[in-house]
Write an enzyme that holds these catalytic residues in place. Structure first.
Site: not given
Ligand code: UDP
Length: 364
Positions: A195
């Site tokens: 994303h």
């Molecule tokens: N996550 C979730 N469902 C999904 C994708 C991600 O629960 O379909 C969780 C997962 O635990 C991840 C967190 O959301 O560590 C944050 O992910 P995201 O990619 O949104 O943010 P980033 O870690 O890149 O800041």
């Protein structure tokens, strides 16, 4: 009771807040007030986490009326200021590197309320990432810098910031907590998420990633599961049309809606490889003993790369070779890169010692 004021607004922050919420609930000394900035508001990116991770309903919720960053920051700061002036907390807690983090930090600093930044000191050294600016600015304003790793502490010290605590990582706490009774059978399937604007905001780049993941799957006769972030969904619709899900099936990729946290951990644990640009999922893959390919030029979680648990894949054209090298590799996470699974308890103890005048030597 003293009051911790927690500011959260985006999916990773809800998950991080779950670990601290469990520690605060066990403490006789602290109560928690929660403000939701409204950055992520839909059911699958927000409400589901409050329900399944038992996070109390926010005491304050901001309704954002714009998606323009500068205007959104103004709206967030206004809402946060009103809530802090009403609540008069003892400390403010912010997590990670989103706009909600920085907005909360700026207002707490302005109002002279002690500010605690959880996940301080992480650096990708890439100022093109909005998150990197948010991290650096928030760290400068913080009273207590809670750093997950020794690398993060070293980064802070090189910037002249010494007021830190080495805590371990609270996302690792969660992964341990929620998977301890999970029985998953490893499959050969791959889990994919992406994303980051640099990967999904241009059609050419997003198409190249999809094609390279598909080529890898077809070559290895495996399939991929792809929970699609709303930002990425926009690009997929532009490339493949509204019926993008059936087109992806032909490419061995099953696109699904974003899943809840427990389902996500189940998917990570049962996959043979995680391909992701998410900061959180790199670590969750490690916590669950699954190798990961990080589709970025850099990562702030450098110890995963140094120890060989993860590997960077900067370009789609490199994916076949890199993913093949990691697929089905066994990950031994007994090196405890991210602490003992009780980071939130260590953090609360430190907050108590610094900001709450009582003898907490008996509180573990
Ligand atoms: N996550 C979730 N469902 C999904 C994708 C991600 O629960 O379909 C969780 C997962 O635990 C991840 C967190 O959301 O560590 C944050 O992910 P995201 O990619 O949104 O943010 P980033 O870690 O890149 O800041």
């Amino acid at each position: 009771m003293a009051q911790i004021f927690t500011i959260i607004g985006a999916r990773p922050q809800f998950i991080k807040a779950a670990a601290m919420t469990r520690a605060i609930a066990d403490s006789p000394f602290w109560s928690q007030t929660i403000l939701h900035t409204g950055q992520h508001y839909d059911t699958l990116l927000s409400d589901i986490f409050f329900k399944e991770l038992s996070i109390p309903k926010p005491n304050f919720s901001i309704q954002l009326n714009t998606s323009k960053r500068s205007e959104r920051m103004v709206e967030m700061r206004k809402g946060i200021q009103e809530a802090l002036e009403t609540s008069i907390p003892d400390v403010v807690l912010v997590y990670g590197d989103t706009d909600s983090t920085l907005a909360g930090a700026q207002v707490a600093h302005e109002l002279k309320i002690p500010l605690i930044h959880i996940e301080a000191g992480l650096r990708s050294f890439d100022l093109e990432m909005p998150e990197e600016i948010n991290r650096i600015e928030t760290d400068k304003l913080s009273t207590l810098l809670v750093a997950p790793t020794t690398t993060a502490i070293a980064n802070l010290e090189s910037e002249g910031l010494f007021n830190s605590l080495l805590s371990g990582d609270i996302m690792h706490d969660n992964a341990i907590h929620f998977t301890k009774d999970m029985n998953c059978i490893k499959t050969s399937s791959v889990l994919v998420t992406m994303h980051r604007p640099s990967n999904v905001d241009t059609i050419e780049r997003l198409s190249s990633w999809i094609d390279s993941i598909s080529d890898f799957c077809l070559d290895h006769k495996i399939s991929a599961i792809f929970p699609v972030h709303p930002r990425t969904e926009k690009g997929l619709i532009e490339i493949f049309g509204k019926d993008f899900k059936s087109t992806l099936i032909h490419k061995s990729i099953t696109a699904i809606k974003p899943v809840g946290y427990i389902e996500l951990l189940t998917l990570i644990k049962s996959s043979s490889l995680v391909i992701t640009d998410s900061g959180g999922m790199q670590k969750e893959a490690y916590s669950c003993g699954t190798p990961s390919v990080v589709i970025r030029h850099n990562t702030e979680w450098v110890e995963l790369i140094d120890s060989g648990h993860s590997i960077l894949c900067p370009e789609p054209s490199d994916l076949m070779e890199i993913a093949t090298s990691k697929h089905s590799q066994m990950i031994d996470n007994s090196d405890n890169l991210y602490g003992d699974g009780h980071a939130s308890v260590h953090i609360l103890k430190e907050i108590s010692e610094r900001f709450y005048a009582y003898d907490c030597s008996t509180y573990e």
